[in-house]
Enzyme design. Structure first.
Site, mmCIF file in Angstrom:
data_model
loop_
_atom_site.group_PDB
_atom_site.id
_atom_site.type_symbol
_atom_site.label_atom_id
_atom_site.label_comp_id
_atom_site.label_asym_id
_atom_site.label_seq_id
_atom_site.Cartn_x
_atom_site.Cartn_y
_atom_site.Cartn_z
ATOM 1 N N ASP A 1 0.860 -1.226 -0.109
ATOM 2 C CA ASP A 1 -0.079 0.002 0.006
ATOM 3 C C ASP A 1 0.952 1.233 0.090
ATOM 4 O O ASP A 1 1.803 1.426 0.652
ATOM 5 C CB ASP A 1 -0.743 0.114 1.341
ATOM 6 C CG ASP A 1 -1.953 1.030 1.231
ATOM 7 O OD1 ASP A 1 -2.382 1.364 0.101
ATOM 8 O OD2 ASP A 1 -2.469 1.503 2.202
ATOM 9 N N HIS B 1 -9.984 5.410 0.367
ATOM 10 C CA HIS B 1 -8.957 5.338 1.654
ATOM 11 C C HIS B 1 -9.413 6.164 2.779
ATOM 12 O O HIS B 1 -10.361 6.922 2.815
ATOM 13 C CB HIS B 1 -7.811 6.024 1.103
ATOM 14 C CG HIS B 1 -7.087 5.187 0.111
ATOM 15 N ND1 HIS B 1 -5.494 5.107 0.060
ATOM 16 C CD2 HIS B 1 -7.431 4.164 -0.652
ATOM 17 C CE1 HIS B 1 -5.088 4.152 -0.885
ATOM 18 N NE2 HIS B 1 -6.314 3.702 -1.340
#
Length: 290
Positions: A84, A211
């Protein structure tokens, strides 16, 4: 069971008008807690290792990745590994050999043209090695100790037309969008722009990613999934659960010194929060295999 592929989990969730939850892991306790929470929920899950987590682990990716892979292979539900918020090309190139099926390449700090060029190059490299790749467009903010972002400021949110051009030009498989969400929020007060989210879903033919989901209330999360979000990233919520549980334990037992006693409490708290959030998101329990 064998490691699952992030792209397959997200694609199947999107087809079911649902989402898969991707939890950021930092310690072995995070890994065990997320897998336990997913097994309790009977749903697939993604374990995410961020570039910041790699820096915390002395810059070494493989120790945590191998621990996560070992836990995934013993899990009773599909578990995938995702790298990520990668900004380092060197770290990107470590992903395939470390067991990751996907990577989020983050060049969102750059001006649009530079973001597009960097992401296009990363996507070409990743696809040549079988990696599913996610990118970000807009200003989600809140990473690396940056000051809080005004998620409602002009220009902070992802523009549908620009997003379409970016996805088409870069060839990415999924796009993280800015719709009022911010990383590292410790209060669940984010208000999402659901109209914008629907327009983004209509403009793009790739899955959308949210997110900064720890700061989004439950109702907003379920509405976001309904509007088109297919992957929900969560990190801070686990840390809040872990830290709170350990803080309470040590306050009640100041004499405690055996780290297993309080780490087990923190791990249990994270597992409970992971299970709860998977339930909120509504990740399908059946029909998904590795």
């Amino acid at each position: 069971m064998p490691l699952a592929a992030t792209g397959e989990l997200v694609t199947r969730a999107a087809a079911a008008r649902s989402a898969v939850v991707a939890f950021n892991i930092i310690t072995l306790e995070h890994v065990e807690a997320v897998v336990a929470g997913a097994e309790a929920a009977g749903a697939p899950v993604v374990l995410q290792v961020s570039e910041n987590a790699v820096k915390f682990r002395y810059g070494r990716l493989r120790p945590l990745a191998r621990a996560a892979a070992a836990a995934a292979e013993r899990a009773t539900v599909p578990v995938a590994l995702h790298l990520d918020h990668v900004q380092s090309d060197d770290l990107l190139r470590q992903a395939p050999d470390a067991g990751f099926s996907s990577v989020m390449y983050d060049a969102s700090r750059l001006p649009y043209a530079e973001n597009l060029a960097a992401t296009s190059a990363a996507a070409a490299w990743a696809h040549a090695r079988g990696l599913w790749i996610e990118a970000e467009l807009g200003e989600v903010g809140g990473k690396n100790g940056a000051p809080p972002l005004d998620a409602h400021a002009p220009g902070a949110r992802t523009d549908p037309a620009e997003a379409h051009a970016f996805v088409t030009g870069s060839g990415v498989d999924a796009l993280a969008v800015a719709v009022g969400n911010t990383h590292a929020m410790t209060e669940r007060t984010a208000a999402l722009d659901h109209d914008l989210l629907k327009r983004l879903a209509g403009a793009l033919d790739v899955p959308l990613v949210l997110h900064g989901s720890s700061g989004v209330p439950d109702g907003e999360l379920t509405a976001a999934v309904t509007a088109g979000i297919a992957k929900v990233n969560i990190g801070t919520a686990l840390n809040i659960a872990m830290t709170g549980a350990i803080r309470d334990f040590l306050a009640a037992r100041p004499e405690a010194v055996d780290s297993r006693t309080y780490l087990s409490v923190g791990r249990e708290a994270m597992a409970g929060e992971a299970r709860r959030l998977i339930g909120v998101i509504g990740t399908p329990r059946t029909g998904i295999t590795s």
